[in-house]
Motif scaffolding. Structure first.
Motif, short mmCIF file in Angstrom:
data_model
loop_
_atom_site.label_atom_id
_atom_site.label_comp_id
_atom_site.label_asym_id
_atom_site.label_seq_id
_atom_site.Cartn_x
_atom_site.Cartn_y
_atom_site.Cartn_z
N PHE A 1 -9.36 3.68 39.56
CA PHE A 1 -10.37 4.58 40.09
C PHE A 1 -9.74 5.59 41.05
O PHE A 1 -10.08 6.79 41.02
N GLU A 2 -8.84 5.16 41.89
CA GLU A 2 -8.18 6.08 42.82
C GLU A 2 -7.38 7.14 42.07
O GLU A 2 -7.37 8.32 42.45
N LYS A 3 -6.70 6.75 40.99
CA LYS A 3 -5.97 7.72 40.18
C LYS A 3 -6.94 8.71 39.54
O LYS A 3 -6.68 9.91 39.47
N LEU A 4 -8.07 8.19 39.04
CA LEU A 4 -9.09 9.04 38.42
C LEU A 4 -9.61 10.08 39.41
O LEU A 4 -9.75 11.27 39.06
N VAL A 5 -9.90 9.64 40.62
CA VAL A 5 -10.43 10.56 41.63
C VAL A 5 -9.43 11.67 41.93
O VAL A 5 -9.80 12.85 42.04
N LEU A 6 -8.16 11.33 42.06
CA LEU A 6 -7.14 12.34 42.34
C LEU A 6 -7.06 13.38 41.22
O LEU A 6 -7.01 14.59 41.48
N LEU A 7 -7.05 12.91 39.97
CA LEU A 7 -6.99 13.83 38.83
C LEU A 7 -8.26 14.68 38.75
O LEU A 7 -8.19 15.90 38.51
N HIS A 8 -9.39 14.05 38.93
CA HIS A 8 -10.68 14.74 38.83
C HIS A 8 -10.79 15.83 39.90
O HIS A 8 -11.12 16.99 39.60
N GLN A 9 -10.52 15.47 41.14
CA GLN A 9 -10.67 16.42 42.24
C GLN A 9 -9.66 17.56 42.16
O GLN A 9 -9.97 18.72 42.48
N LYS A 10 -8.46 17.27 41.70
CA LYS A 10 -7.45 18.32 41.55
C LYS A 10 -7.91 19.39 40.58
O LYS A 10 -7.82 20.60 40.86
N GLU A 11 -8.45 18.97 39.44
CA GLU A 11 -8.90 19.93 38.44
C GLU A 11 -10.09 20.74 38.92
O GLU A 11 -10.12 21.97 38.76
N TRP A 12 -11.08 20.08 39.53
CA TRP A 12 -12.28 20.80 39.95
C TRP A 12 -12.03 21.71 41.14
O TRP A 12 -12.65 22.77 41.27
N LYS A 13 -11.11 21.33 42.01
CA LYS A 13 -10.74 22.23 43.11
C LYS A 13 -10.03 23.46 42.57
O LYS A 13 -10.20 24.57 43.08
N ARG B 1 -10.77 24.85 39.88
CA ARG B 1 -11.86 25.66 39.34
C ARG B 1 -12.76 26.22 40.43
O ARG B 1 -13.75 26.90 40.14
N GLY B 2 -12.46 25.89 41.69
CA GLY B 2 -13.28 26.38 42.79
C GLY B 2 -14.56 25.61 42.98
O GLY B 2 -15.52 26.12 43.60
N GLN B 3 -14.60 24.36 42.49
CA GLN B 3 -15.80 23.52 42.58
C GLN B 3 -15.49 22.26 43.40
O GLN B 3 -14.34 21.83 43.47
N PRO B 4 -16.51 21.68 44.05
CA PRO B 4 -16.25 20.52 44.90
C PRO B 4 -15.90 19.25 44.15
O PRO B 4 -15.26 18.35 44.69
N GLY B 5 -16.29 19.13 42.89
CA GLY B 5 -16.01 17.92 42.12
C GLY B 5 -17.01 16.82 42.41
O GLY B 5 -17.70 16.82 43.44
N ALA B 6 -17.09 15.86 41.50
CA ALA B 6 -18.07 14.78 41.64
C ALA B 6 -17.76 13.85 42.81
O ALA B 6 -18.66 13.19 43.33
N PHE B 7 -16.49 13.80 43.23
CA PHE B 7 -16.10 12.91 44.30
C PHE B 7 -15.70 13.69 45.55
O PHE B 7 -14.77 13.33 46.26
N GLY B 8 -16.45 14.75 45.80
CA GLY B 8 -16.15 15.63 46.92
C GLY B 8 -16.68 15.16 48.25
O GLY B 8 -16.45 15.81 49.28
N THR B 9 -17.42 14.03 48.27
CA THR B 9 -17.95 13.50 49.53
C THR B 9 -17.51 12.05 49.71
O THR B 9 -17.29 11.33 48.73
N PHE C 1 -27.58 12.46 48.37
CA PHE C 1 -27.62 11.12 47.77
C PHE C 1 -27.87 11.16 46.27
O PHE C 1 -27.37 10.32 45.53
N ASP C 2 -28.64 12.14 45.81
CA ASP C 2 -28.95 12.23 44.38
C ASP C 2 -27.79 12.77 43.56
O ASP C 2 -27.90 12.88 42.33
N SER C 3 -26.67 13.08 44.22
CA SER C 3 -25.47 13.50 43.48
C SER C 3 -24.91 12.36 42.64
O SER C 3 -24.01 12.57 41.82
N LEU C 4 -25.44 11.15 42.81
CA LEU C 4 -25.04 10.03 41.95
C LEU C 4 -25.41 10.27 40.50
O LEU C 4 -24.84 9.65 39.59
N CYS C 5 -26.38 11.16 40.26
CA CYS C 5 -26.77 11.55 38.90
C CYS C 5 -27.35 10.39 38.10
O CYS C 5 -26.70 9.83 37.20
#
Length: 411
Positions: A231-243, A245-253, A109-113
């Motif tokens: 927001f949906e476009k942002l999530v797609l771009l964000h998750q694509k880049e972080w995946k 990099r081998g990372q879950p990304g901020a919107f991984g849950t 839950f604290d992943s909200l930062c």
């Protein structure tokens, strides 16, 4: 002498304050009344606004251990903060009851930062941190954690001069860099002139490359429905880049996505949400997700369309246009939030500081833990000096000591 005067004043105020605990999942309406009554007179960031707090409480399960602690003077609320409670065992030896300021102590839950954390305190009241934690009406706690605490928003909480009953530790210091948008306006909207020569050249070069695709266009969502689409476009771009990099990304849950969709849907019409999409011709450059509050623009998350060539810097272009757009709209500052990354620093004109603070009750187990930690690090240093040879005797003894479960009963 001046510190002593502040401390004595803070102590006198504390003697007249009574703290009460409320379950926000049972007494939600009362919690809202207490919190919003203080928001009207206490300095605070968006992360303590009722828009954020309301969405946060609604997103949590009732058994997460979060409570509201409110302080009253003459039956009027003059102080309030949330705490999460959790028990941990460190080094397989030491049990600690933890409280955390305006957070749950549950990483999921604290992943909200939370940023710019603070206690809501009536401006007419000054209170010492020691006095405040001393009055917390919860039993069996050993540590009070204050993640990303902001002195800017809590000037009347005195955190110095704690007695021997408590240990105060500064676990982390982070800068939150921001652009003074009034300075941009005074400079005839020439934001680049406020940056270093190197950063100016980088931005001009990448703008030139993107403009080869067509005019750069900034689209700001005009409705909650439009904002959710960006927001949906942002999530797609964000998750694509972080995946990549081998990372879950901020919107991984699913929790993170659901929380922010609800926040956008509920708070957009209150003027608190800004979703921006930046394109060059028909080609996407990136999307930005910002909060708007009390004249401030708080950059929360992004999704960029990265390309192979280094001349394309989507982050620089998106923030450049976001700064100009919000300066033209009359906002006071554009805040990148807590991160010491060089690119945020290079795009900024000023900064605030956030501290992660830990208050520990002075207990024997913490003295033993600190001693073991010191000896453990010493043993590791000796081991590294000895290479792959025999472990130092001290290091071996410490490893055995950590396995002694009987210590749990004695500390």
């Amino acid at each position: 002498m001046r510190l002593g005067v502040f401390a004595n004043t803070a102590k006198r105020h504390a003697e007249r304050i009574h703290l009460t605990v409320y379950n926000p999942f049972v007494r939600f309406d009362l919690v809202e009344d207490i919190w919003t009554s203080l928001l009207g007179k206490c300095p605070h960031s968006y992360f303590l606004s009722w828009g954020w707090v309301d969405s946060w409480i609604r997103s949590l399960p009732p058994d997460c251990g979060v409570s509201l602690i409110a302080g009253f003077k003459n039956d009027s609320p003059i102080l309030a903060f949330f705490v999460g409670s959790h028990n941990v065992i460190r080094h397989r030896l030491f049990r600690a009851g933890q409280l955390s300021l305006n957070s749950t102590l549950i990483p999921f839950f604290d992943s909200l930062c939370l940023e710019y954390n603070a206690v809501l305190i009536d401006p007419d009241i000054t209170i010492a941190l020691e006095n405040m934690v001393e009055m917390i009406p919860l039993k069996n706690w050993d540590e009070f954690y204050m993640p990303r605490y902001s002195p800017v928003y809590c000037p009347n909480l005195i955190i110095r001069d704690m007695s021997r009953k408590y240990n105060l530790k500064i676990l982390d210091r982070r800068n939150s860099y921001y652009v003074d948008l009034e300075g941009v306006r005074k400079n005839n909207m020439d934001y680049l002139a406020l940056l270093s020569n190197n950063r100016r050249q980088q931005i001009r070069r990448t703008l030139k490359e993107y403009k080869k695709w067509g005019d750069i266009h900034v689209r700001v969502a005009g409705s909650a429905k439009d904002a959710l689409g960006i927001f949906e476009k942002l999530v797609l771009l964000h998750q694509k880049e972080w995946k990549n990099r081998g990372q879950p990304g901020a919107f991984g849950t699913d929790y993170m996505i659901k929380f922010h969709k609800n926040l956008i849907s509920r708070r957009f019409d209150h003027g608190e949400i800004q979703l921006m999409e930046i394109t060059a011709g028909m080609n996407p450059i990136g999307c930005l997700y910002n909060f708007l509050y009390q004249g401030c623009v708080l950059f929360y998350q992004s999704g960029f369309s990265y390309l192979a060539k280094n001349v394309y810097r989507p982050g620089l272009v998106c923030h450049y246009h976001a700064v100009l757009h919000n300066a033209a709209k009359g906002f006071l500052l554009y805040d990148f939030l807590a991160d010491d990354s060089q690119y945020k620093k290079s795009l900024s004109t000023d900064s605030n500081e956030m501290l992660s603070i830990l208050v520990q009750k002075s207990r024997l187990k913490y003295k033993v833990e600190n001693r073991i930690r010191t000896l453990y690090h010493f043993g590791q240093e000796r081991l590294s000096m000895n290479g792959a040879g025999r472990q130092p005797r001290l290091f071996s003894l410490l490893e055995k000591l950590k396995r002694l479960k009987s210590w749990k009963k004695t500390v």
